[in-house]
Design a protein around this motif. Structure first.
Motif, PDB file in Angstrom:
ATOM      1  N   PHE A  93       0.801  -1.175   0.016  1.00 51.93           N
ATOM      2  CA  PHE A  93      -0.086   0.112  -0.062  1.00 51.93           C
ATOM      3  C   PHE A  93       0.928   1.204  -0.037  1.00 51.93           C
ATOM      4  CE2 PHE A  93      -2.755  -3.095   2.045  1.00 51.93           C
ATOM      5  CZ  PHE A  93      -3.809  -3.185   1.422  1.00 51.93           C
ATOM      6  N   THR A 141       2.655   4.462   1.637  1.00 53.70           N
ATOM      7  CA  THR A 141       3.150   4.383   2.927  1.00 53.70           C
ATOM      8  C   THR A 141       2.476   5.008   3.960  1.00 53.70           C
ATOM      9  OG1 THR A 141       4.795   5.703   1.922  1.00 53.70           O
ATOM     10  CG2 THR A 141       5.705   3.737   1.983  1.00 53.70           C
ATOM     11  N   GLU A 142       1.750   6.180   3.418  1.00 55.48           N
ATOM     12  CA  GLU A 142       1.050   6.904   4.699  1.00 55.48           C
ATOM     13  C   GLU A 142      -0.098   6.194   5.138  1.00 55.48           C
ATOM     14  OE1 GLU A 142       2.414   8.936   6.526  1.00 55.48           O
ATOM     15  OE2 GLU A 142       4.288   9.255   5.543  1.00 55.48           O
ATOM     16  N   GLN A 143      -0.642   5.217   4.253  1.00 54.73           N
ATOM     17  CA  GLN A 143      -1.927   4.576   4.498  1.00 54.73           C
ATOM     18  C   GLN A 143      -1.681   3.699   5.803  1.00 54.73           C
ATOM     19  OE1 GLN A 143      -3.925   2.481   1.264  1.00 54.73           O
ATOM     20  NE2 GLN A 143      -5.167   1.628   2.948  1.00 54.73           N
ATOM     21  N   GLY A 144      -2.881   4.186   6.548  1.00 57.12           N
ATOM     22  CA  GLY A 144      -2.935   3.483   7.822  1.00 57.12           C
ATOM     23  C   GLY A 144      -3.547   2.084   7.755  1.00 57.12           C
ATOM     24  N   THR A 145      -2.462   1.079   7.529  1.00 62.79           N
ATOM     25  CA  THR A 145      -3.194  -0.334   7.427  1.00 62.79           C
ATOM     26  C   THR A 145      -2.164  -1.075   8.691  1.00 62.79           C
ATOM     27  OG1 THR A 145      -1.106  -0.559   5.970  1.00 62.79           O
ATOM     28  CG2 THR A 145      -3.168  -0.401   4.898  1.00 62.79           C
ATOM     29  N   GLN A 146      -3.074  -1.965   9.078  1.00 65.82           N
ATOM     30  CA  GLN A 146      -2.561  -2.711  10.382  1.00 65.82           C
ATOM     31  C   GLN A 146      -1.705  -3.939   9.852  1.00 65.82           C
ATOM     32  OE1 GLN A 146      -5.636  -4.124  12.998  1.00 65.82           O
ATOM     33  NE2 GLN A 146      -4.480  -3.392  14.713  1.00 65.82           N
ATOM     34  N   PRO A 147      -0.521  -4.120  10.405  1.00 63.42           N
ATOM     35  CA  PRO A 147       0.142  -5.276   9.849  1.00 63.42           C
ATOM     36  C   PRO A 147      -0.192  -6.475  10.679  1.00 63.42           C
ATOM     37  CG  PRO A 147       1.650  -4.101  11.177  1.00 63.42           C
ATOM     38  CD  PRO A 147       0.563  -3.225  11.025  1.00 63.42           C
ATOM     39  N   ASP A 150      -1.113   7.135   9.784  1.00 66.62           N
ATOM     40  CA  ASP A 150      -0.429   5.523   9.474  1.00 66.62           C
ATOM     41  C   ASP A 150      -0.074   5.051  10.600  1.00 66.62           C
ATOM     42  OD1 ASP A 150       1.772   7.400   9.148  1.00 66.62           O
ATOM     43  OD2 ASP A 150       3.015   5.744   8.348  1.00 66.62           O
ATOM     44  N   GLY A 200      -3.296   3.982  12.364  1.00 68.97           N
ATOM     45  CA  GLY A 200      -3.639   2.946  11.707  1.00 68.97           C
ATOM     46  C   GLY A 200      -3.078   1.635  11.998  1.00 68.97           C
ATOM     47  N   LYS A 201      -1.921   1.631  12.413  1.00 72.18           N
ATOM     48  CA  LYS A 201      -1.038   0.499  12.460  1.00 72.18           C
ATOM     49  C   LYS A 201      -1.739  -0.019  13.933  1.00 72.18           C
ATOM     50  CE  LYS A 201       3.470   1.309  11.036  1.00 72.18           C
ATOM     51  NZ  LYS A 201       4.718   1.839  11.293  1.00 72.18           N
ATOM     52  N   ASN A 229      -7.670   9.456   4.545  1.00 70.87           N
ATOM     53  CA  ASN A 229      -6.503   8.820   4.372  1.00 70.87           C
ATOM     54  C   ASN A 229      -5.988   8.023   3.372  1.00 70.87           C
ATOM     55  OD1 ASN A 229      -4.728   5.921   5.624  1.00 70.87           O
ATOM     56  ND2 ASN A 229      -3.911   7.970   5.944  1.00 70.87           N
ATOM     57  N   ALA A 278      -2.952   9.607   1.248  1.00 70.35           N
ATOM     58  CA  ALA A 278      -1.897   8.635   1.055  1.00 70.35           C
ATOM     59  C   ALA A 278      -1.558   8.425  -0.413  1.00 70.35           C
ATOM     60  CB  ALA A 278      -2.157   7.530   1.986  1.00 70.35           C
ATOM     61  N   GLU A 312       1.698   9.367  -2.275  1.00 70.82           N
ATOM     62  CA  GLU A 312       2.881   8.468  -2.805  1.00 70.82           C
ATOM     63  C   GLU A 312       3.066   8.503  -4.506  1.00 70.82           C
ATOM     64  OE1 GLU A 312       3.445   5.671  -0.569  1.00 70.82           O
ATOM     65  OE2 GLU A 312       4.878   5.285  -2.089  1.00 70.82           O
TER      66      GLU A 312
END
Lengths: 337, 155
Positions: free
Chosen positions: A152, A154-160, B87, B90-91, B106, B110, B114
């Protein structure tokens, strides 16, 4: 003419083992903060490396690492006959563009994160085969270029997830010569592409572990050596999840992984660095080899090393089309003579 | 008894391997993740509610206050994406920060950030909806469908 340097099914044994005469590593800031920070040649202050895009930064990392490795032997890029390099980006641009600036005869490779071993074994065969006397094997990866290509923005707030790996920002280059002083590549096993039908794009360790097991098994079988022959067997970037699986698979094959087995993806970062399962990327195995591992070989703390660089041959396009993730692993035996 | 079918054997092998993988693979911390998602998602909603209440008290109509609240929340999400905070949130928060309208903002900002390096046409313009695109496409599709249903019911 029979292939007299081949042993068993997929292993080559070198008659005049090529010498690793010099090497260099460049890593990103996060890798520099890790447990081996002091063992790399150059730690970047930021991810841009003075360029205006991450891709250009990755290209520059590879270029500078090649120059640095050669300069340790007082050599210039013109003094090496072939550059064997690869990276993770589409059309292997980091390597192609680095080769453009270096002006060296160039063969581009793609083995995903197994590239460092692929380059070393190809180079060793070229040298022992009598085709050239000095080659450079190099590879690199960059956290942000890999994220945006495979995952995704890089600034997207995804959860690893706990199995997610952190792509290493790093490059490694090795000068391999017919003559010289240093550890030597004595044998190598060319891996098969193994697919055990894993399709989780956030878990490369599980996709690659069967390939690593296949190559390690083939290596020991082809050479007919005991499973404690090496001081260290180190895989490229299986990370915690893949390493745990590989240990099980090796036991099934009758090989004892402990205590001489480890993984660069587990070693390169500290638990506290927020990398979930561990490190990954071409740079992971490359800079661990060109940093701490070869340093330990020079000191004599390790005399026999088997590097099994692992690659997940993942493509987002293929994954979206329902394909599974194949893995590959190549093994290179590096020994002090 | 004939020879075993190699495809079938491969399938069994892959299934066995998957069982091993599922055994060894660490499970996500579901409870912790839920608490984070609930707290962060809830906080985002509370902030939005406070803004709405403030606007209502200031004499704005209900519809206008809702619309303005959305605009403000989208701005805040874009701002915090821009300075590299969203982000990080969001983590930990997962769905808590993805599901509200701020998550949608977001995803778009983002992508815009990007792909700016590929230029305004082929980068930002072409790829700004890379992540948010499906939401828009199916959102529009469903809205048209619901509109049609409404036409049939009311006529």
């Amino acid at each position: 003419m029979p292939a007299k340097k081949k042993k068993g099914i997929q292993t080559v044994v070198f008659e005049n083992p090529p010498v690793l005469t010099s090497w260099a590593s460049i890593v990103g800031p996060k890798e520099g903060e890790g447990p081996w920070g002091g063992d790399f040649d150059w730690i970047l202050e930021d991810y841009m490396f003075g360029e205006d895009t991450w891709e250009k930064a990755e290209n520059k990392m590879l270029r500078e690492t090649v120059k640095l490795a050669l300069s340790k032997n007082n050599l210039e890029p013109d003094d090496a006959e072939i550059l064997l390099a690869g990276d993770l980006l589409n059309q292997v641009i980091s390597s192609n563009f680095a080769a453009r600036e270096l002006g060296m005869p160039f063969l581009g490779l793609y083995g995903a994160c197994s590239t460092v071993a692929e380059a070393l074994l190809t180079g060793a065969m070229l040298i022992d085969g009598g085709f050239c006397e000095r080659i450079v094997a190099a590879t690199c990866s960059h956290h942000h270029t890999a994220e945006r290509q495979f995952r995704f923005p890089t600034e997207q707030g995804t959860q690893p997830t706990p199995s997610t790996q952190w792509t290493v920002t790093g490059a490694g280059a090795i000068v391999l010569e017919f003559l010289g002083v240093g550890p030597r590549i004595t044998s190598a096993t060319i891996g098969r592409v193994i697919d055990m039908k894993q399709n989780d794009m956030t878990d490369m360790g599980s996709a690659m572990a069967p390939a690593a097991a296949d190559t390690i098994k083939a290596h020991f079988h082809d050479l007919d050596i005991p499973s404690d022959y090496y001081d260290l067997v180190v895989t490229g970037d299986l990370a915690k999840v893949g390493m745990a699986i590989l240990e099980r698979l090796l036991v099934r094959e009758g090989l004892t992984p402990k205590p001489n087995y480890s993984d660069c993806g587990v070693l390169i970062f500290d638990e506290s660095q927020g990398v979930n399962s561990g490190g990954s990327g071409c740079g992971c195995a490359a800079c661990m080899l060109c940093g701490p591992l070869l340093k330990k070989m020079v000191k004599g703390e390790i005399n026999k090393l088997l590097l099994v660089a692992t690659g997940a041959l993942m493509s987002p396009t293929a994954s979206y089309q329902g394909e599974t993730i194949p893995g590959i692993a190549h093994a290179v035996a590096i020994e002090n003579y | 008894m004939g020879m075993p079918n190699p495809d079938k054997l491969k399938k069994v092998e892959a299934e066995e391997y998957d069982t091993l993988v599922q055994q060894l693979k660490p499970k996500p911390a579901i409870f912790k993740n839920c608490v984070w998602a609930f707290t962060v998602g809830g906080l985002i909603c509370v902030i939005a509610q406070l803004i709405t209440n403030y606007l209502l008290v200031s004499g704005m109509s209900g519809t206008d206050a809702s619309a303005f609240t959305s605009v403000i929340m989208i701005f805040l999400a874009a701002f915090f994406t821009g300075i590299g905070i969203y982000d990080e949130l969001g983590k930990r928060a997962g769905a808590g920060s993805i599901v509200p309208i701020t998550g949608f903002a977001n995803a778009i900002v983002a992508s815009a950030m990007e792909f700016k390096r590929e230029g305004y046409i082929f980068g930002v313009g072409a790829r700004i909806f890379t992540v948010a695109g499906p939401t828009l496409v199916f959102g529009f599709a469903v809205s048209v469908l619901i509109g049609l249903i409404k036409v049939f019911i009311t006529s």
